[in-house]
Design an enzyme around this catalytic site. Structure first.
Site, PDB file in Angstrom:
ATOM      1  N   ASP A  15       0.657  -1.324   0.118  1.00  0.00           N
ATOM      2  CA  ASP A  15       0.017   0.000   0.156  1.00  0.00           C
ATOM      3  C   ASP A  15       0.890   1.322  -0.217  1.00  0.00           C
ATOM      4  OD1 ASP A  15      -2.501  -1.119   0.138  1.00  0.00           O
ATOM      5  OD2 ASP A  15      -2.922  -1.105   1.896  1.00  0.00           O
ATOM      6  N   ARG A  95       0.902   4.751  17.069  1.00  0.00           N
ATOM      7  CA  ARG A  95       0.514   5.722  15.849  1.00  0.00           C
ATOM      8  C   ARG A  95       1.071   6.997  16.341  1.00  0.00           C
ATOM      9  NH1 ARG A  95       1.333   1.883  12.741  1.00  0.00           N
ATOM     10  NH2 ARG A  95      -0.491   0.669  12.146  1.00  0.00           N
ATOM     11  N   ASP A 124      -6.427   3.483  12.948  1.00  0.00           N
ATOM     12  CA  ASP A 124      -5.214   4.119  12.736  1.00  0.00           C
ATOM     13  C   ASP A 124      -5.451   5.401  11.965  1.00  0.00           C
ATOM     14  OD1 ASP A 124      -3.981   2.167  14.271  1.00  0.00           O
ATOM     15  OD2 ASP A 124      -3.705   0.899  12.582  1.00  0.00           O
ATOM     16  N   SER A 176      -3.145  -9.552   7.715  1.00  0.00           N
ATOM     17  CA  SER A 176      -2.620  -8.507   7.987  1.00  0.00           C
ATOM     18  C   SER A 176      -1.854  -8.131   9.243  1.00  0.00           C
ATOM     19  CB  SER A 176      -3.614  -7.346   7.810  1.00  0.00           C
ATOM     20  OG  SER A 176      -3.315  -6.150   8.260  1.00  0.00           O
TER      21      SER A 176
HETATM   22  N1  ARG Z   1      -7.126  -3.574  16.300  1.00  0.00           N
HETATM   23  C1  ARG Z   1      -5.882  -2.894  16.653  1.00  0.00           C
HETATM   24  C2  ARG Z   1      -6.161  -1.385  16.950  1.00  0.00           C
HETATM   25  O1  ARG Z   1      -6.833  -0.794  16.416  1.00  0.00           O
HETATM   26  C3  ARG Z   1      -5.032  -3.184  15.958  1.00  0.00           C
HETATM   27  C4  ARG Z   1      -4.803  -2.671  14.267  1.00  0.00           C
HETATM   28  C5  ARG Z   1      -3.759  -2.996  13.695  1.00  0.00           C
HETATM   29  N2  ARG Z   1      -3.712  -3.706  12.290  1.00  0.00           N
HETATM   30  C6  ARG Z   1      -3.471  -4.713  11.929  1.00  0.00           C
HETATM   31  N3  ARG Z   1      -3.155  -4.909  10.636  1.00  0.00           N
HETATM   32  N4  ARG Z   1      -3.758  -5.859  12.298  1.00  0.00           N
HETATM   33  O2  ARG Z   1      -5.275  -0.790  17.473  1.00  0.00           O
END
Ligand code: ARG
Length: 405
Positions: A15, A95, A124, A176
């Site tokens: 991406d 983040r 995110d 992912s």
């Molecule tokens: N659900 C978690 C959060 O919002 C992790 C998201 C991370 N992404 C992934 N590709 N697993 O903090």
């Protein structure tokens, strides 16, 4: 006319690689990529070179590990922040720091915009954009994945081939994965069915509990003002201590979590996590607090922990409220100094001992032997007055506790 400059949060994955080219074409802009090292193990090799090959005019690799541990992970640990009582939030805590580092580069490089590769249905995007808004409100934020034309991975790969963007030849990972020092988040693929238990290959850094050693591993962790400073008697910097605990915990099958969680955007999602060090440290920290915090502070603090976790999860890191909560938490941590001994065994953690110069445990008060110094007689009057409202209520409402037949 001077070309516009855009700083892109770049991981080197598909991406964000497409984003570099796509933004360059769409805005006729110079692209500067910014990659943050938050202690993710495999992702960083060759990332800078890849960014340059993809068309960036400059590629930054920022080692954020120390700041991540000291300014982000430890405050969250001290607060006892676990989202929905379980998730230690490796992704969520990372983040705001990635956003901060992106903003710093953007300002230094004279960029007018920053861009990220988050989708339109996750948390995110919120964490990134709210953080940028706090740190540099003048910067535009671009989120190409929310608006571009590609509908599948295949279309993105075709775009890469057309533009000579290097794509890793490896087979597509069915999941992912987002990883850093504090933990790994795994989603997508078969995990989208909440009734399917995660296949063995979903896990990246822990072994299953049944394959863990048959003998418990005993460890000691020492805290100073709520921060872990020694592991098994050895003083070490935070990064190293967390690294070691990830290893030890992973080998003992500790820190796996399979969770249905509430995203900020209203979706319930299924996420699998691995966070051996975070799980062990939260456990140890909590046990030490049980020993040294007075009852009211301890109870109050656990209510606040839920709010603190919500704020991190919901992208509200750079806020006056979080700073104020930190001040409260730090005040409570003045006495969170001491040692915790743990046994790790087949996915479980057991407390094996705790001590502290600030221990409020008073053997003379607690003991049932002749050493006992507690004033038993004082209890009589205490209970009389303590129970008075209850007594009064039921003397008036005599039948209220009787079962209806
Ligand atoms: N659900 C978690 C959060 O919002 C992790 C998201 C991370 N992404 C992934 N590709 N697993 O903090």
């Amino acid at each position: 006319m001077k070309k516009e400059r855009i700083a892109v949060a770049y991981s080197g994955g598909l991406d964000t690689s497409v984003i570099v080219k796509w933004l360059q074409e769409k805005y006729n802009a110079d692209i500067i990529t910014v990659t943050g090292n938050l202690g993710q193990k495999k992702e960083l090799i060759g990332v800078k070179e890849k960014a340059m090959k993809t068309g960036a005019v400059k590629a930054y690799m920022q080692d954020l590990r120390k700041e991540f541990v000291e300014e982000y992970i430890f405050p969250a640990l001290k607060a006892g922040a676990l989202y929905e009582h379980n998730y230690p939030m490796a992704t969520a805590i990372g983040r705001p720091l990635l956003a901060k580092s992106l903003v710093e580069v953007a300002l230094k490089e004279g960029c007018t915009a920053v861009a990220h590769g988050c989708t339109g249905k996750g948390n995110d995007q919120v964490r990134f954009e709210v953080s940028v808004a706090a740190l540099a409100p003048q910067l535009k934020v671009l989120a190409p994945v929310r608006e571009w034309e590609f509908k599948s991975r295949e279309e993105e790969i075709a775009y890469c081939e057309k533009h000579g963007i290097p794509v890793a030849a490896t087979k597509k990972n069915p999941y992912s994965i987002d990883e850093n020092l504090w933990g790994t988040a795994i989603e997508c693929g078969v995990l989208e069915d909440p009734m399917v238990s995660p296949p063995a290959d979903a896990y990246q850094r822990t072994i299953p509990a049944n394959l863990a050693p048959n003998k418990p591993t005993t460890i000691t962790i020492e805290f100073k003002n709520g921060v872990p400073v020694k592991l098994n008697g050895r003083k070490m910097p935070g990064i190293q201590l967390i690294d070691r605990l990830n290893e030890i915990g992973g080998k003992n099958g500790i820190g796996r979590l399979d969770m249905i969680e509430n995203r900020l955007v209203g979706i319930k999602s299924r996420e699998v996590y691995e966070a051996p060090a975070a799980t062990i440290l939260h456990f140890a920290h909590r046990e030490l607090e049980r020993l040294v915090l007075d009852k009211d502070t301890s109870h109050y603090k656990s209510k606040l922990a839920a709010d603190y976790a919500d704020m991190i999860y919901n992208g509200l890191w750079f806020t006056p409220l979080r700073s104020a909560l930190d001040a409260f938490v730090n005040e409570t941590q003045k006495v969170v100094t001491g040692l915790v001994k743990l046994k790790l065994y087949k996915g479980g953690i057991e407390i094996a001992g705790r001590k502290s110069p600030y221990s409020l445990y008073d053997t003379k008060l607690a003991t049932y032997t002749e050493e006992d110094s507690f004033d038993h007689k004082a209890s009589e009057g205490f209970i009389k007055i303590y129970g008075l409202p209850v007594k009064t209520f039921y003397s008036v409402n005599k039948n209220m506790l009787k079962k209806k037949k």
